[in-house]
Design an enzyme around this catalytic site. Structure first.
Site, mmCIF file in Angstrom:
data_model
loop_
_atom_site.group_PDB
_atom_site.id
_atom_site.type_symbol
_atom_site.label_atom_id
_atom_site.label_comp_id
_atom_site.label_asym_id
_atom_site.label_seq_id
_atom_site.Cartn_x
_atom_site.Cartn_y
_atom_site.Cartn_z
ATOM 1 N N ASP A 68 46.843 45.140 18.480
ATOM 2 C CA ASP A 68 47.141 44.052 17.631
ATOM 3 C C ASP A 68 45.815 43.890 16.888
ATOM 4 O O ASP A 68 44.680 44.674 17.041
ATOM 5 C CB ASP A 68 46.982 42.840 18.728
ATOM 6 C CG ASP A 68 46.924 41.535 18.140
ATOM 7 O OD1 ASP A 68 47.740 41.276 17.203
ATOM 8 O OD2 ASP A 68 46.169 40.478 18.505
ATOM 9 N N ASP A 95 50.310 38.309 22.972
ATOM 10 C CA ASP A 95 51.079 39.345 22.728
ATOM 11 C C ASP A 95 51.801 39.850 23.885
ATOM 12 O O ASP A 95 52.170 40.783 24.037
ATOM 13 C CB ASP A 95 50.146 40.694 22.718
ATOM 14 C CG ASP A 95 49.141 40.314 21.179
ATOM 15 O OD1 ASP A 95 49.929 40.037 20.185
ATOM 16 O OD2 ASP A 95 48.008 40.584 21.208
ATOM 17 N N ASP A 147 45.193 41.001 22.990
ATOM 18 C CA ASP A 147 44.105 40.246 23.580
ATOM 19 C C ASP A 147 44.574 39.536 24.856
ATOM 20 O O ASP A 147 44.000 38.432 25.200
ATOM 21 C CB ASP A 147 43.477 39.208 22.560
ATOM 22 C CG ASP A 147 44.711 38.141 21.866
ATOM 23 O OD1 ASP A 147 45.696 38.399 22.340
ATOM 24 O OD2 ASP A 147 44.329 37.537 20.840
ATOM 25 N N CYS A 166 54.296 45.837 67.590
ATOM 26 C CA CYS A 166 53.509 44.707 67.651
ATOM 27 C C CYS A 166 53.684 44.152 65.734
ATOM 28 O O CYS A 166 53.875 43.142 65.828
ATOM 29 C CB CYS A 166 52.102 44.975 67.786
ATOM 30 S SG CYS A 166 51.665 45.238 69.358
ATOM 31 N N CYS A 223 50.328 48.916 68.614
ATOM 32 C CA CYS A 223 51.536 49.828 68.089
ATOM 33 C C CYS A 223 52.474 49.231 67.184
ATOM 34 O O CYS A 223 52.566 48.188 66.815
ATOM 35 C CB CYS A 223 52.377 50.125 69.597
ATOM 36 S SG CYS A 223 53.359 48.743 70.211
#
Length: 820
Positions: A505, A701, A697, A102, A99
């Site tokens: 880029d 960046d 890449d 718990c 429940c």
């Protein structure tokens, strides 16, 4: 002292021979074993003894063997994800959670343990994620603590999760089968009662049939319908009304009234109560099946990494669990076997099928020193490998975590449905009560008023609202992952669908990222060899593609140069290091000019320029060419045809940027930009309302990727891309970028369709039910159908993605020129 000899902790009957009596806080308490006694003392000592008042256990006892469980540190280490020296994480499945209390107990007690930073337990899946300090505690101690509380922990694996899902589905199937079988019997009794109602029936016979109907309905309500009843009780205790509460109110109302009518001699509606449960269970079976289908792609990916490996110890080979491998271990992989963890090849040369990671169908030649990923297939010869990472940190495991995170993180569009759902259930109960009051005060039988109220309770469907967004995200992220496209979350998926500008880029993104030196021009009095040696000395400390191209040229010329110990990187400009002859600078023209280096004008056409200086004097220039990716032109054209703006942001010279932009038909470019300049440009454009994706890449960046609304890394399997980006393309194929945006846009469309249907359905059906136009049985049919329709529409998204992108890929291949 307890009047009944049941264990105060686990509620099991106590055999006289096992009785353990203890006095705690002046009370004599009885336990079935010393384990339960110890758990009670721990909970009581932590001041959490109200757990026993809060808990709602439908079953008694604790998991078998929980107090005798022992845990192997070396085995558990294979499931630990290390973030830093002071931070690690482990995922586990916890048996014995019955429940919400718990979950509350586990989170409260474990958060008090030294070394545990955070713990999150998912009640629905019984999965826990624990972040801890490995210098203060260990997985063994964490598992032992959970075990002492009467719960049995297991390391989380896809197999454990699948088994848990299979058990849940099997339980649901058994309950549905029981309900369907008994409901069919009930229909026979109901037809007899309906026939007797219209054509007359002996009262004694009628009562016997009604008793049989009651007997058949009772197990349907209290066994097959138990999940709804238990859920309703939990929602009341937690003061969070749920869908289960509406279903339970409707079913119990029809069932209780029928029992009353049975006693006083009225008409009974047992078939209504039974059919409501049967039809809703059928709907949940469909939902569960759809969810399992949507995540099966990732499960298959995880299963590609074998569970066992051949570890080399001296001259012997031992079969061990893959999870027990540690960095530095040597393993043997034979032809036809899959690689169990991320490794480096130490001995042997072979072809490897990497389709599971990159999507590339052709085998790739791998040699000593090359890195290979878990789940890839060794094809030709036996190889020896050195383990790079534990199984939990392998590339495929991190891919799976990203997809799981995407499926768990909510999309912003879901917030509307969440806000509505919180007030929906109380509002529906009020409407049902008003319906009953209205019809009771009208000149209609009280049974009709009651059934109209039941119809309102049953037909209302917050489930469709709740499923509208998560199921679409689940399907989309699973299909995207199968194509090598990883979204970080549902929010990223939604934002990708709203993108209107894509910034690229250059190096390693639009170009191959494999630069080659076309020409070496030394300054007067310098040699090409010395110039290359100086550049190599500095660039050996970098992993930028241009640096790798310079190092490769040096090796080709037989130049072996160790990297300098202290190399400073100036982002977007170059690198510098000290030497006995003065400071060495390697980088762009502007970088050297900023450091007062005089440089002559040199005609380099459209090649990338790398300048070198030593001790304040210019030494020469390296001219570098990095060709465009094979499909770059087509990929950019498809994005532009999609209505997206494109721009090139590069640190290279304007001449090189102009040449690349012209080749790709990109009309807008910015050159000589540092990483900070790229981020500033993106921020400026965002102020005008543009939603921007930055594609890089993943190496240098980071500022631009984080500034953009969506940062996309062309990963190829790099660690930094997986950790820092919102969207990762695991194959360096620009066509996947179009696919990612297509998937995101279609997902956004499907979410809007689902939400429109969910709201429309409730606006139409609730008034119909309240006005008496919808019987309870038909209310159950429409409610179950509503959820199934939302799930079905999301599954349709998966088919649409697969069909459209497969056709698109075939069309693209057909348009490619063929060599004569």
């Amino acid at each position: 002292m307890n009047d009944i000899d049941t264990c105060i902790h686990c509620n099991l009957p106590i055999p006289p021979s096992d009785l353990v009596i203890d006095e705690i806080d002046g009370k004599e308490l009885r336990f079935c074993c010393h384990g339960c006694q110890g758990v009670y003392r721990i909970i009581n000592g932590a001041g959490l003894n109200n757990f026993y008042q809060r808990r709602d256990w439908s079953e008694q006892g604790v998991p078998a063997g929980v107090f005798e469980a022992e845990f192997d540190e070396s085995m558990l280490a294979g499931h630990v994800i290390n973030h830093s020296e002071e931070s690690a994480e482990i995922s586990l499945i916890i048996e014995g959670i019955r429940c919400a209390s718990c979950v509350w107990l586990l989170e409260k007690l474990l958060s008090k343990e030294q070394g545990i930073d955070t713990i999150r337990v998912n009640y629905g899946t019984h999965r826990a994620q624990v972040r801890f300090n490995p210098q203060k505690t260990s997985p063994t101690k964490i598992f032992a603590t959970i075990s002492r509380l009467g719960y049995l922990p297991h390391p989380f694996t896809s197999g454990a999760a699948q088994q848990a899902a299979a058990r849940e589905q099997r339980s649901l199937l058994i309950r549905f089968g029981t309900a369907a079988f008994l409901s069919m019997q009930l229909m026979g009794f109901s037809f007899a009662l309906y026939g007797g109602y219209f054509h007359g029936i002996d009262p004694a016979t009628r009562q016997i049939i009604q008793y049989f109907a009651a007997a058949v309905t009772t197990p349907v309500v209290f066994y097959s319908g138990w999940p709804f009843l238990a859920g309703a009780w939990r929602s009341l205790k937690n003061r969070a009304p749920s869908m289960d509460l509406l279903i339970s109110l409707g079913v119990l109302t029809a069932y209780s009234y029928s029992l009353y009518a049975l006693v006083v001699g009225g008409e009974v509606y047992f078939d209504t109560a039974a059919m409501i449960i049967t039809l809703i269970l059928l709907g949940r079976l469909f939902e569960g099946s759809a969810r399992n289908r949507s995540i099966s792609g990732i499960d298959r990916l995880l299963q590609l990494a074998p569970d066992s490996a051949n570890r080399i110890v001296g001259e012997e080979i031992h079969a061990v669990a893959s999870a027990s491998l540690s960095p530095g271990d040597l393993i043997l992989v034979r032809p036809g076997e899959r690689i169990p963890v991320d490794c480096w090849i130490t001995t042997g040369e072979t072809e490897v099928d990497e389709a599971t990671i990159t999507g590339e169908p052709m085998p790739v030649l791998r040699q000593p020193g090359d890195r290979v990923s878990a789940g890839t297939l060794n094809l030709t010869t036996s190889i020896k490998l050195k383990v790079e990472r534990v199984a939990a940190e392998s590339f495929v495991a991190r891919m799976a975590r990203m997809v799981e995170e995407a499926q768990n993180r909510k999309a912003p569009i879901q917030s509307l449905a969440d806000r509505v759902a919180t007030i929906f259930v109380p509002l529906v109960i009020l409407v049902a009560a008003a319906t009953w009051i209205f019809w009771s005060s009208s000149n209609v039988p009280h049974t009709e008023a009651l059934l109209n109220a039941v119809s309102v309770l049953i037909v209302a469907c917050p489930c469709a609202l709740g499923l509208a967004t998560p199921t679409a995200v689940l399907v989309a992220s699973g299909n995207a992952a199968a194509r090598g496209i990883l979204f970080r979350g549902g929010d990223i998926l939604e934002m990708t669908g709203r993108i209107n500008l894509v910034a690229f880029d250059k190096t390693g993104t639009l170009t191959l990222g494999k630069p080659t030196i076309e020409q070496i021009i030394p300054a007067s009095g310098q040699s090409a060899e010395k110039l290359l040696r100086l550049a190599c000395r500095v660039e050996s400390g970098s992993n930028h593609p241009i640096a790798l191209g310079i190092i490769a040229k040096a090796k080709e010329e037989g130049i072996v140069q160790e990297a300098s110990e202290s190399i400073e990187t100036v982002p977007g400009r170059g690198l510098r290091t000290a030497s006995d002859d003065g400071e060495i600078l390697v980088g762009s023209r502007s970088f050297l000019i900023e450091n007062n280096i005089e440089i002559p004008i040199i005609e380099s056409e459209n090649l990338t320029e790398v300048y070198v200086s030593l001790g304040g004097s210019w030494c020469g220039i390296l001219l570098i060419h990095d060709p465009l990716r094979e499909n770059a032109v087509q990929a950019v054209a498809r994005l532009q045809a999609f209505g997206l703006q494109t721009v090139l942001l590069t640190g290279d010279r304007p001449e090189a940027a102009n040449q690349i932009s012209a080749a790709l038909a990109i009309t807008n470019y910015r050159a000589n930009l540092s990483p900070a300049d790229k981020a500033a440009w993106i921020n400026d454009k965002q102020l005008s309302g543009l939603k921007i994706m930055m594609v890089g890449d993943g190496i240098n960046d980071a500022p631009a990727l984080s500034s953009a609304d969506v940062g996309c890394a062309m990963a190829g399997g790099t660690d930094i891309a997986l950790e820092t980006s919102d969207l990762v393309l695991t194959k360096t194929d620009l066509s996947r970028l179009y696919e990612a945006i297509f998937i995101a846009r279609k997902t956004l469309q499907v979410i809007k369709q689902n939400l429109f249907w969910a709201f429309t359905y409730n606006f139409i059906t609730i008034p119909l039910a309240a006005s008496g136009q919808l019987a309870p049985v038909w209310a159950a049919v429409t409610m179950a159908s509503s959820s199934v329709l939302v799930v079905g529409n999301s599954l349709r998204l998966g088919r649409l993605i697969r069909r459209t992108l497969s056709n698109s890929k075939q069309s693209a291949i057909a348009k490619q020129p063929t060599s004569s």
